[in-house]
Design a protein around this motif. Structure first.
Motif, PDB file in Angstrom:
ATOM      1  N   PHE A  65       0.843  -1.211   0.000  1.00  0.00           N
ATOM      2  CA  PHE A  65       0.000   0.000   0.000  1.00  0.00           C
ATOM      3  C   PHE A  65       0.871   1.251   0.000  1.00  0.00           C
ATOM      4  N   SER A  66       1.930   1.190   0.812  1.00  0.00           N
ATOM      5  CA  SER A  66       2.774   2.354   0.945  1.00  0.00           C
ATOM      6  C   SER A  66       3.491   2.663  -0.377  1.00  0.00           C
ATOM      7  N   LEU A  67       3.904   1.609  -1.057  1.00  0.00           N
ATOM      8  CA  LEU A  67       4.621   1.814  -2.324  1.00  0.00           C
ATOM      9  C   LEU A  67       3.677   2.312  -3.418  1.00  0.00           C
ATOM     10  N   VAL A  68       2.441   1.814  -3.426  1.00  0.00           N
ATOM     11  CA  VAL A  68       1.464   2.341  -4.399  1.00  0.00           C
ATOM     12  C   VAL A  68       1.297   3.844  -4.156  1.00  0.00           C
ATOM     13  N   CYS A  69       1.108   4.226  -2.874  1.00  0.00           N
ATOM     14  CA  CYS A  69       0.964   5.657  -2.566  1.00  0.00           C
ATOM     15  C   CYS A  69       2.222   6.413  -2.964  1.00  0.00           C
ATOM     16  N   ALA A 296       8.696   5.117   0.863  1.00  0.00           N
ATOM     17  CA  ALA A 296       7.989   3.872   0.545  1.00  0.00           C
ATOM     18  C   ALA A 296       8.789   3.032  -0.435  1.00  0.00           C
ATOM     19  N   PHE A 297       9.635   3.673  -1.196  1.00  0.00           N
ATOM     20  CA  PHE A 297      10.419   3.006  -2.213  1.00  0.00           C
ATOM     21  C   PHE A 297      11.802   2.622  -1.667  1.00  0.00           C
ATOM     22  N   THR A 298      12.465   3.597  -1.017  1.00  0.00           N
ATOM     23  CA  THR A 298      13.858   3.367  -0.645  1.00  0.00           C
ATOM     24  C   THR A 298      14.020   2.469   0.597  1.00  0.00           C
ATOM     25  N   VAL A 299      13.062   2.519   1.525  1.00  0.00           N
ATOM     26  CA  VAL A 299      13.225   1.718   2.747  1.00  0.00           C
ATOM     27  C   VAL A 299      13.119   0.205   2.466  1.00  0.00           C
ATOM     28  N   PRO A 300      12.035  -0.266   1.814  1.00  0.00           N
ATOM     29  CA  PRO A 300      11.998  -1.717   1.527  1.00  0.00           C
ATOM     30  C   PRO A 300      13.135  -2.156   0.605  1.00  0.00           C
ATOM     31  N   LEU A 301      13.497  -1.272  -0.343  1.00  0.00           N
ATOM     32  CA  LEU A 301      14.609  -1.616  -1.236  1.00  0.00           C
ATOM     33  C   LEU A 301      15.895  -1.785  -0.426  1.00  0.00           C
ATOM     34  N   GLY A 302      16.122  -0.839   0.485  1.00  0.00           N
ATOM     35  CA  GLY A 302      17.331  -0.897   1.320  1.00  0.00           C
ATOM     36  C   GLY A 302      17.353  -2.145   2.191  1.00  0.00           C
ATOM     37  N   ALA A 303      16.191  -2.467   2.782  1.00  0.00           N
ATOM     38  CA  ALA A 303      16.146  -3.654   3.655  1.00  0.00           C
ATOM     39  C   ALA A 303      16.526  -4.901   2.871  1.00  0.00           C
ATOM     40  N   THR A 399      17.937   7.016   2.552  1.00  0.00           N
ATOM     41  CA  THR A 399      16.592   7.562   2.322  1.00  0.00           C
ATOM     42  C   THR A 399      16.584   9.074   2.562  1.00  0.00           C
ATOM     43  N   CYS A 400      17.225   9.522   3.647  1.00  0.00           N
ATOM     44  CA  CYS A 400      17.259  10.966   3.945  1.00  0.00           C
ATOM     45  C   CYS A 400      18.032  11.724   2.861  1.00  0.00           C
ATOM     46  N   ILE A 401      19.136  11.147   2.404  1.00  0.00           N
ATOM     47  CA  ILE A 401      19.939  11.846   1.387  1.00  0.00           C
ATOM     48  C   ILE A 401      19.145  11.965   0.080  1.00  0.00           C
ATOM     49  N   VAL A 402      18.511  10.860  -0.311  1.00  0.00           N
ATOM     50  CA  VAL A 402      17.721  10.907  -1.549  1.00  0.00           C
ATOM     51  C   VAL A 402      16.562  11.900  -1.377  1.00  0.00           C
TER      52      VAL A 402
END
Ligand code: ASP
Length: 437
Positions: A65-69, A296-303, A399-402
């Motif tokens: 849901f978060s990534l769709v948003c 929503a994009f960078t956090v799951p990708l990073g994990a 995530t913060c830098i991006v």
């Protein structure tokens, strides 16, 4: 404020009590079968594992849901590509920095020289690591339902992004769906906070079980290796990330570390970046002020692809095992270790203990004895906890830098000490998707 302190303090108290209880059991009751059967492998195991399952339960729906948003919030495929390339490159770069730092420190301190193999080498049979070509092919899910069912994060991210892009291109139907996704996202965030209310208890049982089994005393014979890994993790966690935050995101690292504390505690207790995704997302969005469209994009990708702490363990372990076995590594071997660690961290998911599988891959490549991993097995669980906290700090830093470079970081939220109190739920509706722009 006081409420936020209460939940964080409660989790800390749960951890401390778990550590004391577990260490006491390990020291005085490790051969009392009643305690082992009913307490350690009974109560501690059941409640701890149930809590981790509750966290994992959140991951797939929340990311979806978060990534769709997030994608609908970005609203532009070109911008999405730019954010993706930035995040990917930064993840690779930070992992490269981490492994280089670990190799340099470990070569200087040289842990393992003169190490006597009295600790008893435990045998270690590595699970096969996935071939790297497959890693890339398998980013595209042959069956998305399967990807969701298995929680395959890279495949889920890929499918959801394509789906959300299609939503953007579908006019009114897409707009209505995006409204629904946004509501679902708000509700999912509420579910996250409900689960987190149980965190102090869950964390107590998780830590108590780990320390009942591992025990603090296990660390002693391995103190050299253990301390070099911890030293490098601290240097990278507090040094490298702070510098990157200051220079590239113009953020106060101290505030960042304070606000990341709940996520650190979860990462430490669960030893899984994946299971910590909901808490990392919440910290990054609601406490650090990163817009959902980036986080929503960078956090799951990073994990999934970014594991600086794990790379550090691998660097130190390589030098340690080479020293123990008296094997000389050439510069080219070290470069191979750097490359392999980066590739391995892309190819494996953030779950407990995965670092060891990746380490077997690295050892194979440079010709170190894989059974040497048996030597460091005993202390790995505790190191896993610390390195997972570093892994998710890397995800949040990038995530913060991006977000800063995309003007997607709200400094007011970042500066506000009360922002994102974990027990208060309202998700700010500032990230309205692009349809409403
Ligand atoms: N447990 C780590 C993580 O989930 C991976 C590892 O180092 O084993 O990030």
């Amino acid at each position: 404020m006081s409420k936020k302190m209460t939940i964080t303090t409660k989790i800390l108290i749960g951890m401390a009590m778990g550590l004391i209880t577990g260490s006491l059991i390990n020291a005085f009751a490790h051969d009392i079968s009643f305690i082992q059967n009913y307490l350690v492998n009974g109560l501690f195991h059941v409640i701890g594992a149930a809590f981790v399952n509750a966290l994992k339960m959140l991951v797939v729906p929340l990311v979806t849901f978060s990534l769709v948003c997030g994608v609908c919030g970005i609203g532009d495929v070109a911008v999405l590509g730019r954010v993706g390339i930035k995040a990917f490159s930064l993840y690779i770069a930070t992992t490269g920095l981490a492994i280089s730092l670990a190799l340099i420190v470990a070569i200087l301190i040289a842990p393992g020289q003169g190490f006597e193999q009295t600790a008893g080498t435990m045998s270690f049979t590595p699970n096969p690591a996935p071939p790297l070509t497959d890693v890339f092919i398998n980013i595209i899910p042959g069956n998305p339902i399967n990807a969701f069912a298995e929680g395959n994060m890279l495949q889920i991210i890929f499918f959801v992004i394509i789906f959300a892009i299609a939503m953007l291109m579908s006019g009114e139907a897409g707009r209505q769906l995006a409204d629904t996704a946004e509501k679902l996202n708000v509700v999912m965030m509420k579910v996250v906070t409900l689960v987190m209310d149980f965190a102090p208890i869950g964390v107590f049982f998780l830590i108590a079980k780990t320390f009942s089994i591992e025990g603090i005393s296990l660390i002693l014979p391995m103190i050299g290796y253990f301390s070099v890994v911890i030293l490098c993790l601290l240097l990278h966690g507090f040094g490298t990330f702070s510098l990157l935050l200051l220079i590239f995101a113009r953020l106060n690292p101290w505030v960042f570390i304070k606000k990341m504390r709940p996520a650190h505690l979860f990462a430490f207790s669960t030893a899984s970046s994946n299971a910590t995704i909901p808490v990392t997302l919440q910290a990054v969005e609601k406490r650090l002020g990163v817009d959902n469209s980036t986080a929503a994009f960078t956090v799951p990708l990073g994990a999934t692809i970014n594991m600086d702490g794990t790379a550090i363990m691998q660097g130190v372990a390589t030098v340690f095992i080479a020293n123990v076995y008296g094997i000389d590594l050439a510069v080219s071997d070290y470069l191979t270790v750097v490359g392999m660690s980066i590739l391995a961290s892309i190819g494996t998911a953030g779950v407990p203990g995965v670092g060891l599988i990746m380490l077997a891959m690295v050892f194979n490549q440079v010709g170190l004895p894989v059974e040497g991993i048996g030597l460091i097995l005993g202390v790995d669980r505790i190191l896993d906890m610390v390195r997972t906290a570093v892994n998710i700090t890397g995800d949040a830093t990038v995530t913060c830098i991006v977000a800063r470079s995309e003007q997607n970081l709200d400094d007011q939220i970042f500066q506000d000490p009360d922002a994102g109190i974990i027990t208060e739920v309202e998700l700010p509706h500032k990230n309205k998707h692009a349809f409403n722009k």
